[in-house]
Enzyme design. Structure first.
Site, PDB file in Angstrom:
ATOM      1  N   LYS A 128       0.796  -1.223   0.000  1.00  0.00           N
ATOM      2  CA  LYS A 128       0.000   0.000   0.000  1.00  0.00           C
ATOM      3  C   LYS A 128       0.831   1.276   0.000  1.00  0.00           C
ATOM      4  O   LYS A 128       0.358   2.331  -0.439  1.00  0.00           O
ATOM      5  CB  LYS A 128      -0.938   0.010   1.202  1.00  0.00           C
ATOM      6  N   ASP A 186      -8.990  -0.713   6.291  1.00  0.00           N
ATOM      7  CA  ASP A 186      -9.008  -1.954   7.048  1.00  0.00           C
ATOM      8  C   ASP A 186      -7.647  -2.223   7.680  1.00  0.00           C
ATOM      9  O   ASP A 186      -7.464  -3.245   8.333  1.00  0.00           O
ATOM     10  CB  ASP A 186      -9.382  -3.133   6.146  1.00  0.00           C
TER      11      ASP A 186
END
Length: 374
Positions: free
Chosen positions: A76, A108
């Site tokens: 990410k 999340d």
């Protein structure tokens, strides 16, 4: 096009022909250069696993290991760092205040932590909203990056809605990795950032004397990484045109259900160890690429993901439940009842090259540690 529903013997599966003829524009060339200039940057490993190739009946299997990316345990950072760079550059170009702003997102786990890291390194603030069910250790990791964390009593989609509202305050910017009509520029930058992963794969395969993969399996939440993979391999930046397979939890298969319906749909999600994939609505930005460029989609269970993570660990590749979903999906696609038909549909033979995107390490998902403890 085919779509089947899950049963003890039949996987949740969608496939079609013609995806490899779909094309799109390539990503800007300066994305990879930006990442390469970051302190601590290095391409993540592309590990060959001959035992898996033998098990799956293909020529070669490689795993792109994202268990350590720019000091974080998941891919990410590629999207978050590039998006923050573009956000701040656009603010400066437009003459807006150059003082610290608050970067807001819902997560999340991995995206929020990456955004918090990017904000801290650039002297900005971060406000991260997490949905119900995110493990306390994932929250602690975000807080350790000096971010403000708000826990939302609801699913991921509700956290996204609340993050969007929070970002309407003065001196705030929403940096969300999913898009909806009217909010697409920042998610597009995040997708651009992810494509560095694919550029590395091309270079690493070339070093092995391989022109390109025949199949790439990618875990899917809202579809942003899958969009990046489709953009890379269906864009004019590469001559390789592999089959592209998306993999989701069977309790949150929003992309598969949307592909089967021929339009974006929202599904009700359940609990899953694949927390980073527990999303109920595809990104509106990603949808056209997914609809046009994916060859197939499959959904897997938590148990299948756990078995895949354990198998990767025995072969020396650390992977969390989300990352291991790629192997679980390829196993489901190529083996068992109907496996030969699915294999033919993907154009795979005993000399094919398969690349699995293992998007996170075990440290990125505390649920993986809990499962190992049991």
């Amino acid at each position: 096009m085919t779509a089947t529903t899950s049963s003890p013997r039949t996987p949740l599966w969608w496939a079609r022909t013609g995806a490899r003829a779909w094309t799109c524009a390539p990503v800007p060339r300066d994305v990879r250069a930006f990442h390469a200039a970051l302190p601590g940057y290095a391409p993540t490993p592309l590990t060959e696993l001959p035992f898996l190739a033998a098990e799956l009946g293909v020529g070669r299997v490689f795993v792109k290991d994202e268990s350590s990316r720019l000091g974080l345990p998941a891919f990410k950072a590629l999207g978050a760092f590039w998006a923050v760079h573009r956000v701040l550059a656009e603010r400066a170009r437009s003459g807006q205040e150059t003082g610290p702003v608050t970067l807001v997102t819902a997560t999340d786990g991995n995206h929020g932590r990456a955004l918090a890291r990017a904000a801290r390194l650039r002297g900005q603030h971060a406000h991260v909203l997490v949905p119900e069910g995110v493990h306390p250790r994932a929250v602690e990791a975000i807080v350790a990056e000096q971010a403000r964390v708000t826990e939302v009593p609801g699913p991921y989609d509700e956290a996204v809605r609340r993050a969007a509202r929070a970002a309407t305050a003065p001196d705030t910017v929403l940096v969300q990795d999913t898009a909806w009509p009217g909010y697409e520029q920042v998610p597009a930058w995040i997708v651009e950032g992810y494509t560095t992963l694919c550029a590395e794969i091309d270079e690493q395969l070339t070093a092995e004397g391989i022109a390109g993969p025949d199949l790439v399996a990618v875990p899917v939440g809202v579809g942003s990484l899958a969009q990046a993979v489709v953009t890379h391999y269906r864009g004019s930046a590469t001559d390789s045109s592999p089959a592209l397979l998306s993999v989701e939890p069977d309790s949150a298969a929003c992309v598969l259900e949307s592909l089967a319906a021929g339009k974006p749909v929202t599904v009700t999600t359940g609990g899953t160890s694949m927390a980073g994939l527990n999303c109920g609505t595809p990104s509106s930005l990603a949808w056209p690429s997914l609809h046009g460029g994916l060859d197939a989609a499959v959904a897997v269970s938590d148990a299948e993901s756990a078995r895949a993570a354990n198998r990767l660990a025995t072969l020396g590749v650390p992977s969390g439940p989300c990352g291991a979903a790629a192997l679980a999906g390829v196993r489901t696609a190529l083996t068992g009842a109907g496996g030969e038909e699915r294999r033919r549909g993907l154009g795979l033979g005993d000399r094919s090259v398969v690349v699995l995107l293992s998007t996170e390490g075990p440290a990125a998902n505390p649920y993986a540690e809990a499962a190992a403890d049991r």
